[in-house]
Motif scaffolding. Structure first.
Motif, PDB file in Angstrom:
ATOM      1  N   HIS A  29      -7.760  -1.479   7.413  1.00  0.00           N
ATOM      2  CA  HIS A  29      -7.574  -1.489   5.953  1.00  0.00           C
ATOM      3  C   HIS A  29      -7.366  -2.889   5.363  1.00  0.00           C
ATOM      4  O   HIS A  29      -8.107  -3.312   4.469  1.00  0.00           O
ATOM      5  CB  HIS A  29      -6.426  -0.559   5.593  1.00  0.00           C
ATOM      6  CG  HIS A  29      -6.216  -0.381   4.121  1.00  0.00           C
ATOM      7  ND1 HIS A  29      -7.244  -0.036   3.263  1.00  0.00           N
ATOM      8  CD2 HIS A  29      -5.102  -0.506   3.341  1.00  0.00           C
ATOM      9  CE1 HIS A  29      -6.768   0.044   2.032  1.00  0.00           C
ATOM     10  NE2 HIS A  29      -5.479  -0.246   2.049  1.00  0.00           N
ATOM     11  N   HIS A  30      -6.360  -3.608   5.849  1.00  0.00           N
ATOM     12  CA  HIS A  30      -6.074  -4.908   5.237  1.00  0.00           C
ATOM     13  C   HIS A  30      -7.107  -5.965   5.593  1.00  0.00           C
ATOM     14  O   HIS A  30      -7.425  -6.841   4.779  1.00  0.00           O
ATOM     15  CB  HIS A  30      -4.653  -5.362   5.613  1.00  0.00           C
ATOM     16  CG  HIS A  30      -3.595  -4.534   4.942  1.00  0.00           C
ATOM     17  ND1 HIS A  30      -2.273  -4.558   5.314  1.00  0.00           N
ATOM     18  CD2 HIS A  30      -3.681  -3.652   3.907  1.00  0.00           C
ATOM     19  CE1 HIS A  30      -1.585  -3.722   4.526  1.00  0.00           C
ATOM     20  NE2 HIS A  30      -2.427  -3.160   3.688  1.00  0.00           N
ATOM     21  N   CYS A  37       0.835  -1.193   0.000  1.00  0.00           N
ATOM     22  CA  CYS A  37       0.000   0.000   0.000  1.00  0.00           C
ATOM     23  C   CYS A  37       0.873   1.247   0.000  1.00  0.00           C
ATOM     24  O   CYS A  37       1.733   1.426   0.856  1.00  0.00           O
ATOM     25  CB  CYS A  37      -0.924   0.010   1.212  1.00  0.00           C
ATOM     26  SG  CYS A  37      -2.174  -1.275   1.083  1.00  0.00           S
ATOM     27  N   GLU A  75      -9.793  -5.243   3.126  1.00  0.00           N
ATOM     28  CA  GLU A  75      -9.386  -5.643   1.767  1.00  0.00           C
ATOM     29  C   GLU A  75      -9.531  -7.156   1.607  1.00  0.00           C
ATOM     30  O   GLU A  75     -10.077  -7.647   0.615  1.00  0.00           O
ATOM     31  CB  GLU A  75      -7.910  -5.304   1.538  1.00  0.00           C
ATOM     32  CG  GLU A  75      -7.620  -3.956   0.955  1.00  0.00           C
ATOM     33  CD  GLU A  75      -6.147  -3.863   0.573  1.00  0.00           C
ATOM     34  OE1 GLU A  75      -5.660  -4.726  -0.174  1.00  0.00           O
ATOM     35  OE2 GLU A  75      -5.476  -2.949   1.050  1.00  0.00           O
ATOM     36  N   CYS A 113      -7.829  -0.510  -3.106  1.00  0.00           N
ATOM     37  CA  CYS A 113      -6.675  -1.418  -3.167  1.00  0.00           C
ATOM     38  C   CYS A 113      -7.074  -2.786  -3.711  1.00  0.00           C
ATOM     39  O   CYS A 113      -6.360  -3.359  -4.535  1.00  0.00           O
ATOM     40  CB  CYS A 113      -6.034  -1.565  -1.791  1.00  0.00           C
ATOM     41  SG  CYS A 113      -4.944  -0.176  -1.397  1.00  0.00           S
ATOM     42  N   ASN A 121       0.220   1.346  -4.901  1.00  0.00           N
ATOM     43  CA  ASN A 121      -0.842   2.266  -5.344  1.00  0.00           C
ATOM     44  C   ASN A 121      -0.621   3.691  -4.831  1.00  0.00           C
ATOM     45  O   ASN A 121       0.138   3.932  -3.900  1.00  0.00           O
ATOM     46  CB  ASN A 121      -2.189   1.776  -4.826  1.00  0.00           C
ATOM     47  CG  ASN A 121      -2.256   1.881  -3.322  1.00  0.00           C
ATOM     48  OD1 ASN A 121      -1.532   1.203  -2.607  1.00  0.00           O
ATOM     49  ND2 ASN A 121      -3.092   2.781  -2.827  1.00  0.00           N
TER      50      ASN A 121
HETATM   51 ZN    ZN Z   1      -4.134  -0.527   0.561  1.00  0.00          ZN
END
Ligand code: ZN
Length: 472
Positions: A239-240, A29, A243, A214, A67
């Motif tokens: 976040h992860h 990321c 995802e 992502c 990204n």
């Molecule tokens: Zn990310």
């Protein structure tokens, strides 16, 4: 080759076997470009740069995607405060990140996608999740679409949390959510927001949620299954976790390994602008050469906390100078016409340390031991021993991206240019002094030495000539 890495998802060090033989797909990321890079961002990019270099050194073909999150609530808020278009602000800070990465020799990724360029891929993923019963448009006509965390039994598995103990997602108005932990995949457009931050969608105009960006980008470039997903430890949750949930709920295998780098602290405390205990990459580069900053940020184990103290950069500079002084002296001795024909080599102990979840502190210990052995060989005028040490040091510094003789560390930067200019001037003085000594003109030889000493320059004489350094 027996590469082993710590995988956050299984909380274990295990053998790394790429999905496709000889090839590695790595996504980490990148920045949400809402401000200047801080030291934590740069440490993260450096950790994955070290990983990339080691995979390449191990003979693997690595595809790296990092990204740029160029649309986000924070970007819109900062741009409004600045009275600046959000896209101009995002691009300005994207360049600041690129500059910081370039200054420290962080390899360019194979590709660096921007979130705003992947809205159709994000829509496709949302549609898939709705169809599979894992996402729903908010019933309040806000245009928001949420991921339904209760519909996905494995939610929480990356960070080993029980769903009932998890924090609520503070990313959207909770009134339209089935569960406060449901997170926004798509955020409906609100009155007063810039028209340029608005994209049409089957669920209403709006913009993407961060986590969705992502997942959509990694799948586009690396496929539904790929080898390594990385980022800072602070990105693990939410976040992860999010995802992984949305991609696996869409039927994707997603990442085989999750790798997270540790944070940077200041005298044991979290850096914070309000406490005033921060140092950013720009400030570090004002007080130390880029090679020294890279060495400093990359010397700890990537999973450990890197604690910055005043004096940290001076210690790193001394370590770099030890490597540099040996390499220059050995090259000058063995290859007076240049380093043509020198084959870099890697000691087995270094390779073993790096294979073991990138144990860089152990690898650096091998490097410094080799420098010491090289200096001993130089002093003993043992050319074979000097050459062996030089090849080892060359190989190890190449693998770590800290080879002081690389062009990267010679160009740019005023400090480097000044050092190079000084080197020419001092060497001219040293040549004049050597001539005076040859003619037994001790008064002139002493005068030159005293002039240099008064300018803060130390001279070390050896049978092969004199080496200068700045007084500590
Ligand atoms: Zn990310």
């Amino acid at each position: 080759m027996t590469l082993r890495f710590y995988d956050s998802a299984t909380a274990a060090v295990r053998d790394f076997v790429p999905l496709k033989e000889g090839r590695v797909s790595l996504y980490y990321c990148g920045a949400t470009v809402q401000g200047e890079p801080h030291i934590g961002h740069v440490r993260s990019a450096l950790a994955f740069d070290q990983l990339t270099r080691w995979l390449q050194t191990s003979g693997l073909d690595v595809t790296v995607v990092r990204n740029v999150t160029d649309i986000d609530d924070k970007i819109l808020v900062k741009a409004a405060e600045n009275n600046e278009p959000w896209w101009a602000l995002a691009y300005r800070f994207e360049q600041a990140f690129e500059d910081a990465y370039d200054a420290l020799g962080i390899l360019k990724p194979t590709y660096e996608p921007r979130a705003t360029g992947h809205i159709p891929e994000m829509h496709a993923l949302v549609a898939q999740l709705i169809e599979r019963g894992h996402a729903y448009p908010a019933p309040d006509n806000s245009g928001d679409v949420y991921f339904d965390v209760r519909s996905w039994a494995k939610y929480g598995s990356l960070t080993h949390q029980n769903i009932d103990d998890m924090q609520a997602a503070a990313d959207a108005d909770p009134r339209g959510k089935r569960d406060p932990r449901d997170f926004a995949l798509w955020k409906g457009f609100k009155e007063g927001e810039p028209e340029t931050a608005r994209w049409e969608s089957p669920w209403g105009a709006g913009r993407p949620g961060w986590h969705l960006e992502c997942s959509a980008m990694v799948t586009k470039y690396l496929g539904t299954e790929f080898d390594i997903h990385g980022g800072g430890l602070d990105l693990r949750f939410p976040h992860h976790e999010n995802e992984m949930a949305q991609s696996q709920a869409a039927g994707h295998g997603f990442a085989s390994f999750w790798m997270h780098n540790g944070m940077v602290t200041y005298l044991g405390e979290k850096m914070s602008k309000s406490i005033g205990n921060t140092i950013n990459p720009r400030e570090m580069l004002e007080i130390a050469r880029p090679l020294v900053v890279r060495y400093y940020l990359g010397q700890a184990h990537y999973r450990s906390v890197l604690d910055y103290r005043p004096g940290s950069l001076t210690e790193a500079a001394a370590a770099v100078e030890r490597i540099e002084t040996f390499m220059h002296a050995a090259l000058a001795k063995l290859f007076p016409g240049g380093d043509f024909g020198l084959v870099a080599k890697l000691p087995d102990a270094f390779r073993a340390a790096m294979d073991d979840d990138l144990n860089i502190p152990a690898a650096l210990a091998v490097l410094h031991d080799t420098v010491r052995a090289g200096n001993t060989a130089l002093a003993a005028r043992d050319d074979a021993g000097t050459l062996l040490a030089l090849q080892g040091v060359m190989g190890m510094t190449d693998a770590l991206g800290i080879n002081p003789t690389e062009a990267q560390w010679q160009r740019g930067g005023d400090a480097t240019a000044e050092t190079a200019a000084l080197d020419v001037l001092v060497n001219a003085q040293l040549a004049a002094r050597a001539q005076a000594r040859k003619e037994k003109n001790w008064a002139e030889s002493d005068r030159i030495r005293d002039t240099l000493a008064a300018a803060g320059i130390d001279i070390a004489d050896s049978a092969d000539g004199s080496i200068w350094s700045l007084k500590k």
